[in-house]
Each structure stands twice: as C-alpha cells, then as structure tokens.
Scaffold this motif. Sequence first.
Motif, PDB file in Angstrom:
ATOM      1  N   GLY A   1       0.960  -1.479   0.050  1.00 14.88           N
ATOM      2  CA  GLY A   1      -0.052  -0.481   0.236  1.00 14.88           C
ATOM      3  C   GLY A   1       0.732   1.076  -0.366  1.00 14.88           C
TER       4      GLY A   1
ATOM      5  N   SER B   1      -3.887  10.884   1.151  1.00 14.68           N
ATOM      6  CA  SER B   1      -3.557   9.908   2.284  1.00 14.68           C
ATOM      7  C   SER B   1      -3.547   8.682   2.226  1.00 14.68           C
ATOM      8  CB  SER B   1      -5.497   9.482   2.631  1.00 14.68           C
ATOM      9  OG  SER B   1      -5.934  10.764   2.852  1.00 14.68           O
TER      10      SER B   1
ATOM     11  N   ARG C   1      -3.139   3.933   2.872  1.00 15.91           N
ATOM     12  CA  ARG C   1      -3.734   2.946   3.552  1.00 15.91           C
ATOM     13  C   ARG C   1      -2.624   1.693   2.717  1.00 15.91           C
ATOM     14  NH1 ARG C   1      -9.297  -0.111   3.710  1.00 15.91           N
ATOM     15  NH2 ARG C   1      -8.503  -1.140   1.442  1.00 15.91           N
TER      16      ARG C   1
ATOM     17  N   SER D   1      -1.805  -1.587   3.575  1.00 14.04           N
ATOM     18  CA  SER D   1      -2.162  -3.300   4.639  1.00 14.04           C
ATOM     19  C   SER D   1      -1.182  -4.164   5.120  1.00 14.04           C
ATOM     20  CB  SER D   1      -2.918  -4.023   3.160  1.00 14.04           C
ATOM     21  OG  SER D   1      -3.668  -5.135   3.532  1.00 14.04           O
TER      22      SER D   1
ATOM     23  N   PHE E   1      -3.254   9.044  12.227  1.00 18.18           N
ATOM     24  CA  PHE E   1      -3.087   8.112  11.907  1.00 18.18           C
ATOM     25  C   PHE E   1      -4.364   6.992  12.702  1.00 18.18           C
ATOM     26  CE2 PHE E   1       0.942   7.870   9.927  1.00 18.18           C
ATOM     27  CZ  PHE E   1       1.458   8.584   9.200  1.00 18.18           C
ATOM     28  N   THR E   2      -5.172   5.365  11.702  1.00 17.64           N
ATOM     29  CA  THR E   2      -5.547   4.943  12.675  1.00 17.64           C
ATOM     30  C   THR E   2      -5.581   3.377  12.146  1.00 17.64           C
ATOM     31  OG1 THR E   2      -7.304   6.251  12.176  1.00 17.64           O
ATOM     32  CG2 THR E   2      -8.177   4.083  13.135  1.00 17.64           C
TER      33      THR E   2
ATOM     34  N   SER F   1      -6.335  -0.594  12.811  1.00 20.70           N
ATOM     35  CA  SER F   1      -7.480  -1.803  12.544  1.00 20.70           C
ATOM     36  C   SER F   1      -6.680  -2.610  12.105  1.00 20.70           C
ATOM     37  CB  SER F   1      -8.672  -1.017  11.558  1.00 20.70           C
ATOM     38  OG  SER F   1      -8.732  -0.975   9.714  1.00 20.70           O
TER      39      SER F   1
ATOM     40  N   LEU G   1      -4.357  -2.595   8.741  1.00 22.29           N
ATOM     41  CA  LEU G   1      -4.858  -1.715   8.251  1.00 22.29           C
ATOM     42  C   LEU G   1      -3.891  -0.515   8.968  1.00 22.29           C
ATOM     43  CD1 LEU G   1      -8.272  -1.917   6.596  1.00 22.29           C
ATOM     44  CD2 LEU G   1      -6.287  -3.000   5.579  1.00 22.29           C
TER      45      LEU G   1
ATOM     46  N   GLN H   1      -4.304   3.278   8.198  1.00 19.84           N
ATOM     47  CA  GLN H   1      -5.058   4.445   7.883  1.00 19.84           C
ATOM     48  C   GLN H   1      -4.216   5.869   7.361  1.00 19.84           C
ATOM     49  OE1 GLN H   1      -7.765   4.681   5.050  1.00 19.84           O
ATOM     50  NE2 GLN H   1      -7.175   7.384   4.632  1.00 19.84           N
TER      51      GLN H   1
ATOM     52  N   ASN I   1      -4.030   9.576   7.331  1.00 19.91           N
ATOM     53  CA  ASN I   1      -4.473  10.531   6.140  1.00 19.91           C
ATOM     54  C   ASN I   1      -3.703  11.819   7.087  1.00 19.91           C
ATOM     55  OD1 ASN I   1      -6.987   9.088   6.081  1.00 19.91           O
ATOM     56  ND2 ASN I   1      -7.454   9.517   7.647  1.00 19.91           N
TER      57      ASN I   1
END
Length: 123
Positions: free
Chosen positions: A7, A16, A18, A20, A67-68, A70, A79, A81, A83
């Motif tokens: 990714g 952004s 993402r 993986s 950042f997130t 999950s 993941l 994410q 931004n």
Amino acid sequence: VQLQASGGGLVQAGGSLRLSCAASGRTFSNYGMGWFRQAPGKEREFVAAISRLGGSTYYADSVKGRFTISRDNAENTVLLQMNSLKSEDTAVYYCAARTLGRSYYRESEYDYWGLGTLVTVSS
C-alpha cells in the motif's frame, strides 16, 4: 507467522494512504500487531499498534489524530489509514506481530516482522 505489507507509494502532503499487512501461517488473533517506520538516516520508530482482538489501540504522539490502525481477524489483515500526511511521514513502514509482552511501543517486544513498504510524501 509471515507478514506482507503493501500500500505504500508517493503522495502529496495533506493526502492519504492506506497500508495493509496480510498475515499467514498461524492464528492471526493470537498476535498483537504493530506498525513501525524507518526514515532515511534514522532509527526505526513505533507508529501504531492494536491488541489481539482490536479492543485497544496505541499511537505515537506524532501520528495521533491522523493515523488509524484497525484489524480484521477474519481476513488476517491489519490496516493503517494515514491521513493528513506530512513530509516527515516519509519512511519505510513495517508491520510486526507479537505474542506476549509488556509494551506495544517497544520494537524488541515483537517476534515477527514483514518486509517494509515505502511511503514518500512530497511537500
């Protein structure tokens, strides 16, 4: 467990991406998962982590709110994410897995590492 990160790419500042990380080989939900990064000329540093069942997450101060992390245990995937990317986020990003340990923040607590994926943020 084998880990494969993907990714990464080139993105403008403010954009952004993402990331993986796909895991294989063992029961994924047995592992806490983390993301680390290494910028050119710098040591590898902690970015984010998530507990085995996803109930707890941890972030470096530098990425908190942007950042997130999950995970999907059914898909054996974690993941990240990202931004509002900044030029200082440019680095090779690594995912890692850990079984037991005291701290999600320490690199030494992780047992398995994938090859990294390069993220380049242009200003």
